[in-house]
Design an enzyme around this catalytic site. Structure first.
Site, PDB file in Angstrom:
ATOM      1  CD  GLU A   3      -8.516   0.537   2.708  1.00 49.81           C
ATOM      2  OE1 GLU A   3      -7.350   0.256   2.365  1.00 49.81           O
ATOM      3  OE2 GLU A   3      -8.889   0.550   3.883  1.00 49.81           O
TER       4      GLU A   3
ATOM      5  NE  ARG B 144      -9.498  -2.500   3.429  1.00 50.25           N
ATOM      6  CZ  ARG B 144      -8.522  -2.918   4.214  1.00 50.25           C
ATOM      7  NH1 ARG B 144      -8.162  -4.179   4.228  1.00 50.25           N
ATOM      8  NH2 ARG B 144      -7.890  -2.088   5.021  1.00 50.25           N
TER       9      ARG B 144
ATOM     10  NE  ARG C 162      -2.129   1.904   3.538  1.00 49.92           N
ATOM     11  CZ  ARG C 162      -2.765   2.401   4.611  1.00 49.92           C
ATOM     12  NH1 ARG C 162      -4.040   2.104   4.827  1.00 49.92           N
ATOM     13  NH2 ARG C 162      -2.138   3.165   5.482  1.00 49.92           N
TER      14      ARG C 162
ATOM     15  CG  ASP D  25      -7.175   3.578   3.295  1.00 51.19           C
ATOM     16  OD1 ASP D  25      -8.255   4.073   2.930  1.00 51.19           O
ATOM     17  OD2 ASP D  25      -7.014   3.023   4.407  1.00 51.19           O
TER      18      ASP D  25
ATOM     19  CD1 TRP E 297      -8.071  11.854  10.024  1.00 47.79           C
ATOM     20  CD2 TRP E 297      -8.562   9.763  10.673  1.00 47.79           C
ATOM     21  NE1 TRP E 297      -6.883  11.202  10.220  1.00 47.79           N
ATOM     22  CE2 TRP E 297      -7.153   9.910  10.615  1.00 47.79           C
ATOM     23  CE3 TRP E 297      -9.091   8.534  11.039  1.00 47.79           C
ATOM     24  CZ2 TRP E 297      -6.278   8.870  10.915  1.00 47.79           C
ATOM     25  CZ3 TRP E 297      -8.222   7.509  11.340  1.00 47.79           C
ATOM     26  CH2 TRP E 297      -6.828   7.689  11.284  1.00 47.79           C
TER      27      TRP E 297
ATOM     28  CE1 TYR F  80      -5.313   5.875   7.870  1.00 48.11           C
ATOM     29  CE2 TYR F  80      -4.853   5.745   5.525  1.00 48.11           C
ATOM     30  CZ  TYR F  80      -5.131   5.125   6.727  1.00 48.11           C
ATOM     31  OH  TYR F  80      -5.183   3.768   6.797  1.00 48.11           O
TER      32      TYR F  80
ATOM     33  CG  HIS G 148      -8.605   6.758   6.173  1.00 47.03           C
ATOM     34  ND1 HIS G 148      -8.901   7.362   7.361  1.00 47.03           N
ATOM     35  CD2 HIS G 148      -8.310   5.479   6.476  1.00 47.03           C
ATOM     36  CE1 HIS G 148      -8.783   6.490   8.346  1.00 47.03           C
ATOM     37  NE2 HIS G 148      -8.426   5.331   7.835  1.00 47.03           N
TER      38      HIS G 148
ATOM     39  CD  GLU H 221     -10.499   1.017   7.300  1.00 45.98           C
ATOM     40  OE1 GLU H 221      -9.642   0.432   6.630  1.00 45.98           O
ATOM     41  OE2 GLU H 221     -10.252   2.026   7.989  1.00 45.98           O
TER      42      GLU H 221
ATOM     43  CD  GLU I 120      -4.788  -3.093   6.457  1.00 43.11           C
ATOM     44  OE1 GLU I 120      -5.971  -3.374   6.744  1.00 43.11           O
ATOM     45  OE2 GLU I 120      -4.339  -1.933   6.494  1.00 43.11           O
TER      46      GLU I 120
HETATM   47  O1  KDG Z   1      -8.764   2.160  13.635  1.00 44.87           O
HETATM   48  C1  KDG Z   1      -8.643   2.788  12.410  1.00 44.87           C
HETATM   49  C2  KDG Z   1      -7.559   2.100  11.599  1.00 44.87           C
HETATM   50  O2  KDG Z   1      -7.721   0.726  11.667  1.00 44.87           O
HETATM   51  C3  KDG Z   1      -7.587   2.531  10.166  1.00 44.87           C
HETATM   52  O3  KDG Z   1      -7.315   3.900  10.112  1.00 44.87           O
HETATM   53  C4  KDG Z   1      -6.565   1.757   9.360  1.00 44.87           C
HETATM   54  O4  KDG Z   1      -7.563   2.515   7.322  1.00 44.87           O
HETATM   55  C5  KDG Z   1      -6.904   1.688   7.910  1.00 44.87           C
HETATM   56  C6  KDG Z   1      -6.403   0.535   7.141  1.00 44.87           C
HETATM   57  O5  KDG Z   1      -6.744   0.455   5.978  1.00 44.87           O
HETATM   58  O6  KDG Z   1      -5.686  -0.272   7.713  1.00 44.87           O
HETATM   59 MG    MG Z   2      -8.326   1.670   5.456  1.00 48.20          MG
END
Ligand code: KDG
Ligand code: MG
Length: 412
Positions: A246, A293, A147, A220, A412, A159, A222, A272, A349
């Protein structure tokens, strides 16, 4: 095999972890991960105050019945706290059942469908040279998929980019950002989507030029983009052949992915922060995503995630289970057993935990040449040293949050 005791163990070796330990009347123990990053104690209360009393005396073999009982009898369904608590019970019961059978858990899930699980790690750098160092460090550690996250000119903290990415990368231990920081209040980061959209394609071009066309690269987003911004990013990254993009948009709105999908062939991964199959319903049936995810830990456990992944399989959608360090070794092992057994495994991951975490959780899973394997010990193959765990009491920790330049709170 009746449940005799249920203990909720909170420990903070490198970061906070919540673990449920079930003990049966014939002396077997089963572990389940209940860690909800930044909101850990809410799951502790849910388990201790509301679930543990329901478990004592139940037949530990009745996994599905226990799952349905906890989900339906609460009346208040879904949500990350509820589903993390149910997940911990479910995984601990699967651990017990596999130990009682004397088999590694993946055998009870149908047996191995492959020899190992392709894993991806997190390379990051505030600029291209630092990012390249981090990619090289991952390649040296054996990773075959990576990644890519970088700093964006003009932004101070972003991030997925470790402030000490290079140095940490060299240790092979703490090479990623620490998303939940031990502090009384959340840290503030800054964000500018236009600057990010301008910068990122050049980063992927540089990485492809340096490391070649072959290596699977991931990114990612995010949850930071609007659908049209995400569509633009997906399109601009097409020449660099991403394995996935992602969380390109905030996860609540499934319809947003429709618009993104219409504009780009970059594969999409999301989920996630999802916690039930209902979060995926439209995404799966309309084939708006390519990877699921969800983590076992946040989606009601192995029983529930297995059902989501079987549903996804009918639409050629694969697994990409969440595996940052806030998933404990218990949660990671559960993901590996499930990933080994299902047909539609995609990628896992994987970030190594720190040394203190490894001293609390003894693990039998392996990471060799970029491939994970859960090992062949009966059960999950993870044990918890309660004395060692007791040395590291809970510490307040928060995920950071974002503000735009004018002070507006952003995703975020
Ligand atoms: O708790 C939040 C994290 O697990 C996250 O920010 C990690 O986005 C993430 C990832 O893809 O691992
Ligand atoms: Mg993520």
């Amino acid at each position: 095999m009746k449940i005799q005791s249920a203990e909720v163990i909170v420990t903070s070796p490198d970061r906070n972890f919540v673990t449920l330990k079930l003990t049966t009347d014939d002396g077997l123990t089963g572990l389940g991960d209940a860690t909800l990053n930044g909101r850990e104690l809410s799951v502790v209360s849910y388990l201790r105050d509301h679930v543990v009393p329901l478990l004592i005396g139940r037949d530990a073999h009745q996994i599905e019945d226990t799952w349905q009982f906890l989900y339906r009898s609460a009346y208040w369904r879904r949500g990350p706290v509820t589903m993390a608590a149910i997940a911990a019970v479910d995984v601990a019961l699967w651990d017990l059942k596999a130990k009682a059978a004397g088999m590694p858990l993946y055998q009870l899930l149908g047996g191995a469908s492959r020899t190992g699980l392709l894993a991806y790690g997190h390379a990051s750098g505030k600029d291209i040279p630092e990012l390249f160092d981090s990619v090289r460090s991952h390649l040296e550690q054996g990773y075959q998929a990576i990644r890519i996250q970088t700093g964006v000119p003009g932004l101070k903290a972003i991030y997925g980019v470790a402030s000490n990415a290079t140095a940490a990368g060299n240790t092979g231990k703490r090479y990623d950002h620490e998303p939940a920081q031990r502090a009384p209040l959340p840290a503030e980061e800054d964000w500018d989507t236009r600057a990010y959209l301008r910068h990122l394609p050049g980063v992927f071009e540089a990485v492809r030029n340096e490391f070649g066309a072959d290596i699977p690269l991931l990114h990612d987003g995010h949850h930071r983009m609007t659908p049209i911004q995400a569509a633009k990013l997906g399109k601009s990254l097409e020449p660099y052949d991403l394995f996935w993009l992602e969380d390109c948009t905030p996860a609540e709105n499934q319809a947003a992915l429709r618009l993104v999908r219409q504009h780009t062939t970059t594969p999409l991964a999301i989920g996630e922060v999802f916690n039930t199959v209902w979060d995926y319903q439209g995404l799966i049936t309309e084939q708006l995503i390519d990877y699921v995810r969800s983590a076992v830990t946040h989606t009601g456990g192995i029983s529930a995630l297995r059902k989501i992944l079987d549903f996804a399989a009918q639409y050629q959608i694969k697994s990409g289970m969440h595996g940052p360090t806030d998933i404990s070794p218990v949660g990671m092992a559960a993901a590996m057993h499930l990933g080994l057994a299902i047909h539609n495994f995609g990628i896992q991951e994987y970030m190594k935990h720190g040394a203190l975490t490894d001293s609390v959780f003894q693990q039998s899973f392996t990471f060799t040449d970029g491939m994970l394997h859960p090992g062949d010990q009966p059960g999950l193959g993870v044990s918890l040293d309660v004395d060692e765990a007791g040395k590291y009491p809970y510490q307040t920790a928060y995920l950071p949050y974002n503000r735009l330049h004018d002070g507006t709170v952003h995703d975020w």
